[in-house]
Design an enzyme around this catalytic site. Structure first.
Site: not given
Ligand code: IMP
Ligand code: MG
Length: 181
Positions: A42-43, A98, A102, A130, A153-154, A160
């Site tokens: 949902k982000g 997206e 992260d 990030k 963490f943002v 969220d």
């Molecule tokens: P990844 O698979 O680790 O790249 O994560 C991606 C998902 O993790 C994003 O779509 C976000 O929903 C969540 N996420 C990663 N870092 C943050 C953050 O700093 N704040 C909030 N959500 C995050």
């Molecule tokens: Mg999320």
């Protein structure tokens, strides 16, 4: 909510400028193509809603739901898809939209999944990146990046913590004491 924010990284105006810039790039790059924007729930809802209005081309939109987070701030490493596109995507040039890149596992998984279905092309667009947090073995590169953020963490503008703060109009760093206790 504002009291839980340590520092504002991007104001509403900053975000507007970033989104406009990406919209202009996509408009140039996708002229004459059959664009399908896929929002990762949902982000990315705020980003998607604003970005699509900065793209001056006909395009379609759709949504997928992928989760790699539980209720904490660390990735679980396992990405599960709970909403998918259930139709033939071979005619489309897809951009996955997206909120934040992260560990990179979510976008990598979605890119592989959609590429395997034979669309014309698949590109990745993330509002935030990030890079310090990238998981080992993730080689995917973003095609469109809004801004690079430090390893903190943002929240806000869709992002969220434990399903909260998505409706903050800006993006800020969450105070660590909010999630450490
Ligand atoms: P990844 O698979 O680790 O790249 O994560 C991606 C998902 O993790 C994003 O779509 C976000 O929903 C969540 N996420 C990663 N870092 C943050 C953050 O700093 N704040 C909030 N959500 C995050
Ligand atoms: Mg999320």
């Amino acid at each position: 909510m504002n009291n839980d924010i340590k520092e504002i990284l991007f104001s509403q105006d900053d975000i507007k400028e970033i989104v406009k810039r990406i919209g202009e790039q996509i408009t140039k790059d996708y002229e004459g193509k059959n664009l399908l924007l896929v929002c990762v729930l949902k982000g990315s809802v705020c980003f998607m809603a604003d970005l699509m209005r900065e793209i001056r081309l006909p395009c379609k939109i759709d949504f997928m739901d992928a989760k790699s987070y539980g209720c904490g701030t660390e990735t679980s490493g396992v990405v599960s898809i709970s909403r998918d596109l259930n139709y033939d995507i071979s005619a489309y040039d897809i951009i996955i939209v997206e909120d934040i890149f992260d560990s990179g596992r979510t976008l990598e998984k979605l890119t592989h999944l959609l590429s395997a279905r034979g669309p014309k092309s698949v590109a990745c667009c993330s509002l935030l990146d990030k890079p310090e947090r990238r998981a080992e073995g993730v080689s995917l590169k973003l095609n469109y990046t809004g801004a690079v953020v430090p390893d903190a963490f943002v929240v806000g503008y869709g992002l969220d913590y434990d399903e909260k703060y998505r409706n903050l109009p800006y993006i800020g760093v969450l105070k660590p004491e909010v999630y450490s206790n």
